[in-house]
Write an enzyme that holds these catalytic residues in place. Sequence first.
Site, PDB file in Angstrom:
ATOM      1  N   ALA A  22       0.809  -1.219   0.000  1.00 42.60           N
ATOM      2  CA  ALA A  22       0.000   0.000   0.000  1.00 42.60           C
ATOM      3  C   ALA A  22       0.845   1.273   0.000  1.00 42.60           C
ATOM      4  O   ALA A  22       0.494   2.270  -0.646  1.00 42.60           O
ATOM      5  CB  ALA A  22      -0.928  -0.007   1.208  1.00 42.60           C
ATOM      6  N   LEU A  23       1.981   1.212   0.704  1.00 44.27           N
ATOM      7  CA  LEU A  23       2.815   2.421   0.775  1.00 44.27           C
ATOM      8  C   LEU A  23       3.397   2.824  -0.577  1.00 44.27           C
ATOM      9  O   LEU A  23       3.809   3.970  -0.765  1.00 44.27           O
ATOM     10  CB  LEU A  23       3.955   2.217   1.782  1.00 44.27           C
ATOM     11  CG  LEU A  23       3.631   2.543   3.242  1.00 44.27           C
ATOM     12  CD1 LEU A  23       4.851   2.271   4.122  1.00 44.27           C
ATOM     13  CD2 LEU A  23       3.168   3.986   3.401  1.00 44.27           C
ATOM     14  N   ALA A  60      -4.956  -3.627   0.715  1.00 45.60           N
ATOM     15  CA  ALA A  60      -5.556  -4.215   1.913  1.00 45.60           C
ATOM     16  C   ALA A  60      -4.501  -4.158   3.013  1.00 45.60           C
ATOM     17  O   ALA A  60      -3.492  -4.875   2.945  1.00 45.60           O
ATOM     18  CB  ALA A  60      -5.979  -5.646   1.643  1.00 45.60           C
ATOM     19  N   VAL A  61      -4.731  -3.302   3.995  1.00 43.75           N
ATOM     20  CA  VAL A  61      -3.814  -3.156   5.121  1.00 43.75           C
ATOM     21  C   VAL A  61      -4.475  -3.796   6.330  1.00 43.75           C
ATOM     22  O   VAL A  61      -5.557  -3.377   6.744  1.00 43.75           O
ATOM     23  CB  VAL A  61      -3.490  -1.685   5.399  1.00 43.75           C
ATOM     24  CG1 VAL A  61      -2.397  -1.582   6.457  1.00 43.75           C
ATOM     25  CG2 VAL A  61      -3.051  -0.978   4.114  1.00 43.75           C
ATOM     26  N   ILE A  62      -3.829  -4.842   6.860  1.00 44.06           N
ATOM     27  CA  ILE A  62      -4.412  -5.621   7.956  1.00 44.06           C
ATOM     28  C   ILE A  62      -3.527  -5.498   9.181  1.00 44.06           C
ATOM     29  O   ILE A  62      -2.314  -5.711   9.109  1.00 44.06           O
ATOM     30  CB  ILE A  62      -4.574  -7.093   7.557  1.00 44.06           C
ATOM     31  CG1 ILE A  62      -5.471  -7.206   6.311  1.00 44.06           C
ATOM     32  CG2 ILE A  62      -5.166  -7.895   8.731  1.00 44.06           C
ATOM     33  CD1 ILE A  62      -5.575  -8.607   5.750  1.00 44.06           C
ATOM     34  N   GLU A 120       1.008  -6.881  14.887  1.00 47.84           N
ATOM     35  CA  GLU A 120       1.300  -6.767  16.318  1.00 47.84           C
ATOM     36  C   GLU A 120       1.849  -5.398  16.708  1.00 47.84           C
ATOM     37  O   GLU A 120       1.868  -5.032  17.876  1.00 47.84           O
ATOM     38  CB  GLU A 120       2.319  -7.847  16.724  1.00 47.84           C
ATOM     39  CG  GLU A 120       1.833  -9.274  16.557  1.00 47.84           C
ATOM     40  CD  GLU A 120       2.930 -10.274  16.855  1.00 47.84           C
ATOM     41  OE1 GLU A 120       2.614 -11.466  16.990  1.00 47.84           O
ATOM     42  OE2 GLU A 120       4.115  -9.847  16.971  1.00 47.84           O
ATOM     43  N   THR A 121       2.348  -4.659  15.726  1.00 42.39           N
ATOM     44  CA  THR A 121       3.046  -3.406  16.046  1.00 42.39           C
ATOM     45  C   THR A 121       2.298  -2.204  15.478  1.00 42.39           C
ATOM     46  O   THR A 121       1.264  -2.336  14.851  1.00 42.39           O
ATOM     47  CB  THR A 121       4.474  -3.432  15.453  1.00 42.39           C
ATOM     48  OG1 THR A 121       4.383  -3.318  14.027  1.00 42.39           O
ATOM     49  CG2 THR A 121       5.201  -4.709  15.843  1.00 42.39           C
ATOM     50  N   HIS A 142       3.162  -0.508  13.038  1.00 40.76           N
ATOM     51  CA  HIS A 142       3.434  -0.343  11.602  1.00 40.76           C
ATOM     52  C   HIS A 142       2.142  -0.108  10.823  1.00 40.76           C
ATOM     53  O   HIS A 142       2.100   0.701   9.898  1.00 40.76           O
ATOM     54  CB  HIS A 142       4.150  -1.585  11.066  1.00 40.76           C
ATOM     55  CG  HIS A 142       4.754  -1.382   9.729  1.00 40.76           C
ATOM     56  ND1 HIS A 142       4.418  -2.139   8.634  1.00 40.76           N
ATOM     57  CD2 HIS A 142       5.674  -0.493   9.290  1.00 40.76           C
ATOM     58  CE1 HIS A 142       5.100  -1.730   7.586  1.00 40.76           C
ATOM     59  NE2 HIS A 142       5.876  -0.734   7.954  1.00 40.76           N
ATOM     60  N   PHE A 160      -9.992   6.057  -3.360  1.00 42.56           N
ATOM     61  CA  PHE A 160      -9.297   5.379  -2.270  1.00 42.56           C
ATOM     62  C   PHE A 160      -9.951   4.016  -2.029  1.00 42.56           C
ATOM     63  O   PHE A 160     -10.963   3.913  -1.351  1.00 42.56           O
ATOM     64  CB  PHE A 160      -9.352   6.238  -1.006  1.00 42.56           C
ATOM     65  CG  PHE A 160      -8.592   5.672   0.162  1.00 42.56           C
ATOM     66  CD1 PHE A 160      -9.260   5.125   1.253  1.00 42.56           C
ATOM     67  CD2 PHE A 160      -7.213   5.682   0.176  1.00 42.56           C
ATOM     68  CE1 PHE A 160      -8.564   4.609   2.337  1.00 42.56           C
ATOM     69  CE2 PHE A 160      -6.506   5.171   1.260  1.00 42.56           C
ATOM     70  CZ  PHE A 160      -7.181   4.633   2.333  1.00 42.56           C
TER      71      PHE A 160
HETATM   72  N1  LIG Z   1       1.528  -4.762   6.344  1.00 44.32           N
HETATM   73  C1  LIG Z   1       1.044  -4.383   5.112  1.00 44.32           C
HETATM   74  C2  LIG Z   1       1.835  -3.744   4.179  1.00 44.32           C
HETATM   75  N2  LIG Z   1       3.134  -3.462   4.448  1.00 44.32           N
HETATM   76  C3  LIG Z   1       4.110  -3.151   3.417  1.00 44.32           C
HETATM   77  C4  LIG Z   1       4.106  -1.666   3.038  1.00 44.32           C
HETATM   78  O1  LIG Z   1       2.932  -1.324   2.319  1.00 44.32           O
HETATM   79  C5  LIG Z   1       5.302  -1.381   2.131  1.00 44.32           C
HETATM   80  O2  LIG Z   1       5.209  -2.175   0.957  1.00 44.32           O
HETATM   81  C6  LIG Z   1       6.620  -1.674   2.829  1.00 44.32           C
HETATM   82  O3  LIG Z   1       6.641  -0.980   4.080  1.00 44.32           O
HETATM   83  C7  LIG Z   1       7.829  -1.239   1.982  1.00 44.32           C
HETATM   84  O4  LIG Z   1       7.744   0.121   1.679  1.00 44.32           O
HETATM   85  N3  LIG Z   1       1.328  -3.377   2.975  1.00 44.32           N
HETATM   86  C8  LIG Z   1       0.010  -3.626   2.662  1.00 44.32           C
HETATM   87  O5  LIG Z   1      -0.444  -3.301   1.558  1.00 44.32           O
HETATM   88  N4  LIG Z   1      -0.793  -4.261   3.588  1.00 44.32           N
HETATM   89  C9  LIG Z   1      -0.316  -4.647   4.803  1.00 44.32           C
HETATM   90  O6  LIG Z   1      -1.081  -5.237   5.615  1.00 44.32           O
HETATM   91  C1  LIG Z   2       0.006  -3.438   8.380  1.00 47.35           C
HETATM   92  C2  LIG Z   2       1.334  -4.015   8.676  1.00 47.35           C
HETATM   93  O1  LIG Z   2       2.356  -3.441   8.365  1.00 47.35           O
HETATM   94  C3  LIG Z   2       1.361  -5.238   9.510  1.00 47.35           C
HETATM   95  O2  LIG Z   2       0.879  -6.311   8.727  1.00 47.35           O
HETATM   96  C4  LIG Z   2       2.753  -5.558   9.993  1.00 47.35           C
HETATM   97  O3  LIG Z   2       2.613  -6.580  10.953  1.00 47.35           O
HETATM   98  P1  LIG Z   2       3.432  -6.443  12.348  1.00 47.35           P
HETATM   99  O4  LIG Z   2       2.961  -5.144  12.990  1.00 47.35           O
HETATM  100  O5  LIG Z   2       3.036  -7.654  13.165  1.00 47.35           O
HETATM  101  O6  LIG Z   2       4.893  -6.415  11.996  1.00 47.35           O
END
Ligand SMILES: Nc1c(NC[C@H](O)[C@H](O)[C@H](O)CO)[nH]c(=O)[nH]c1=O
Ligand SMILES: CC(=O)[C@@H](O)COP(=O)(O)O
Length: 153
Positions: A56-57, A80-82, A85-86, A88, A113
Amino acid sequence: MQVLSHSRNGNGVRVGIVVAQFNEIVTDRLQQGAVSQLEKYGVNSADMTIAAVPGALELPRVTKLLANSGKVDGIIALGAVIRGETSHYDYVCSETASGLANVSLNGPVPVMFGVLTTDTLDQAISRAGGKGGNKGADCADGLIEMINLEKQI
Ligand SMILES: Nc1c(NC[C@H](O)[C@H](O)[C@H](O)CO)[nH]c(=O)[nH]c1=O
Ligand SMILES: CC(=O)[C@@H](O)COP(=O)(O)O
């Protein structure tokens, strides 16, 4: 008084779809929903430009590049951002949302969006063709309306 028309005619409309591959079990369904809905409005597959990014980023950057390419009249950004644990999750959600909003507000074409931000995979699946509908299809509805509205301004 002038009332701008409410149209969902997609004939001749060129659409970009930028889709995150992270959680692709969900984003593939979002993409299918968007494509199917666009086809219902008469958007030809030849008029769809689909770009996949890692997560997503990365959506805002490629969405901006596509928006400025002159190749599309509007863009659907899907992800889809799920929650994990942190913290992030919070950064991914906020920076992705603000980045895409910036491209839509300051760029040449509207950006929808279509990024799910959920606590669980089940919640995401539900909103990608399940009981919660399909966010990709919803974005297609809105994008066609936005493109047709902006043609009248
Ligand atoms: N945790 C999820 C991510 N994480 C990856 C970031 O989007 C990005 O690709 C990385 O930090 C490198 O820049 N992305 C999602 O789309 N969904 C998630 O749940
Ligand atoms: C949305 C995220 O970046 C997430 O899936 C990362 O998982 P975690 O916080 O357990 O490292």
